[in-house]
Write a protein that holds these residues in place. Sequence first.
Motif, short mmCIF file in Angstrom:
data_model
loop_
_atom_site.label_atom_id
_atom_site.label_comp_id
_atom_site.label_asym_id
_atom_site.label_seq_id
_atom_site.Cartn_x
_atom_site.Cartn_y
_atom_site.Cartn_z
N CYS A 126 10.36 19.32 57.96
CA CYS A 126 11.61 19.86 58.52
C CYS A 126 12.72 18.89 58.13
CB CYS A 126 11.49 19.96 60.04
SG CYS A 126 13.08 20.33 60.82
N PHE A 176 15.60 18.47 59.49
CA PHE A 176 16.43 17.96 60.59
C PHE A 176 15.81 16.68 61.14
CE2 PHE A 176 16.88 22.67 60.59
CZ PHE A 176 18.10 22.68 59.95
N GLN A 177 16.58 15.99 61.97
CA GLN A 177 16.12 14.66 62.37
C GLN A 177 16.27 14.43 63.86
OE1 GLN A 177 17.74 11.66 59.71
NE2 GLN A 177 17.62 13.10 58.01
N CYS A 178 15.64 15.29 64.63
CA CYS A 178 15.71 15.14 66.08
C CYS A 178 14.95 13.86 66.48
CB CYS A 178 15.11 16.36 66.76
SG CYS A 178 15.88 17.88 66.20
N PHE A 199 13.38 12.88 69.02
CA PHE A 199 12.14 12.93 69.81
C PHE A 199 10.98 13.50 69.02
CE2 PHE A 199 14.43 16.90 70.39
CZ PHE A 199 13.45 17.83 70.07
N CYS A 200 11.25 14.02 67.82
CA CYS A 200 10.29 14.90 67.16
C CYS A 200 9.22 14.14 66.38
CB CYS A 200 11.03 15.86 66.23
SG CYS A 200 9.90 17.01 65.44
N GLN A 212 7.83 15.15 63.89
CA GLN A 212 7.80 15.73 62.54
C GLN A 212 7.54 14.64 61.50
OE1 GLN A 212 10.72 14.31 61.53
NE2 GLN A 212 12.07 15.83 60.66
N GLU A 233 6.65 24.29 61.54
CA GLU A 233 7.62 23.61 62.41
C GLU A 233 8.87 24.48 62.55
OE1 GLU A 233 6.42 20.78 60.15
OE2 GLU A 233 6.03 19.22 61.65
N VAL A 234 9.38 24.94 61.40
CA VAL A 234 10.49 25.91 61.43
C VAL A 234 10.20 26.94 60.34
CG1 VAL A 234 12.97 26.28 61.34
CG2 VAL A 234 12.10 24.06 62.09
N THR A 286 15.04 28.10 64.16
CA THR A 286 16.03 27.21 64.79
C THR A 286 17.34 27.97 64.83
OG1 THR A 286 16.63 26.22 62.66
CG2 THR A 286 15.04 25.00 64.01
N ARG A 337 20.23 16.76 67.91
CA ARG A 337 19.88 18.15 67.64
C ARG A 337 20.87 18.75 66.64
NH1 ARG A 337 15.57 20.50 67.98
NH2 ARG A 337 16.36 22.46 68.78
S1 SF4 Z 1 12.49 19.33 66.74
FE1 SF4 Z 1 12.36 21.04 65.32
S2 SF4 Z 1 14.36 21.03 64.25
FE2 SF4 Z 1 14.12 19.01 65.20
S3 SF4 Z 1 13.21 17.72 63.60
FE3 SF4 Z 1 11.54 18.56 64.87
S4 SF4 Z 1 10.85 20.40 63.79
FE4 SF4 Z 1 12.89 19.87 63.01
#
Ligand code: SF4
Length: 308
Positions: free
Chosen positions: A40, A42-44, A46-47, A49, A84-85, A114, A151
């Motif tokens: 993914c 994106f760079q949340c 908490f994730c 990923q 993930e997305v 998302t 987010r």
């Molecule tokens: S929470 Fe979702 S959108 Fe954010 S980095 Fe993780 S997989 Fe990507």
Amino acid sequence: MADDLDALPLPAQDLLNPELYDSVITDAHPVTTMVTSRGCPFQCRFCSQSITGKSYRFHSPERVLEEIKGCMDLGYRGILFYDEVFTIRRKRVIELCTLIQKERMRFDWMARGTINTVDGDLMRAMHDAGCRTITFGVESGSERILKRMNRPVRDTKKIAKVFRDAKAAGLTSLAYMMLGNPDETVEDMKATRAMLRAINPDHVHISVFVAYPATEFYREGVERGLFSSDVWRGFAANPAEAFRVPTWPEAPPAETLFAEARRLYRTHYFRPHNIWRHLRAAGGLRGIRKRLPYLQALLRLRRAPAAG
Ligand code: SF4
């Protein structure tokens, strides 16, 4: 890390007994899972990923169709896409939906989107190809907390619009929300309550924040000395039963967070129009019986006691 996912062999779905697999997310039975992409962009903070990476790699629509056909041949009638997305590459999703319709593949499916990768037309195309449920991570109703999480979308109005678009497209929606995030206050949790009312998803899934290993938040917690040690490293070296996953020490206490989670579930599922909506969706006694244990489990949600 494999870049060309199509070069990987198909999963050996035939080793499983389809009759054993069911899900409350769909009334189709039996049901299986598929993952058609990894990563993914994106760079949340908490994730987790970090496990599959930031670079997005994906199976071609033709390869996904081949895997779907294999599942249909085994008797599956529902598929939960746990990418993930799923919706990152719009063109790929549209091509897949077109193929599913062209090949007259009939099955119910669910996918994760998302807010910033979907629109009404895309969700309509997904619905026409058999998608019944779409899920979105909303996480918090507080723009301050969404910013802290990094987010990709923090605009409440935009989030509410996507849920309206999903409904207009005929999709059932689910919102993932999270409590006990870094810096979160009781006021932020109130904003989450208000957000849920505003977006009014069909389903809601509430989590209590956990600092997963290799996430930015976990690194921050270790660097700031919020955790007594690198607890995940300690767990890896000694996977003891008494291990408790690290919640954020500065957030309200776990009891408060779980009480708030139960309250959110109660207020959401016991709103009169939601009771009516879910009774209709259950389609009779059998459907109600299937859903009831899940609802009871949500309303009883508590932090698991430490073992030992
Ligand atoms: S929470 Fe979702 S959108 Fe954010 S980095 Fe993780 S997989 Fe990507």
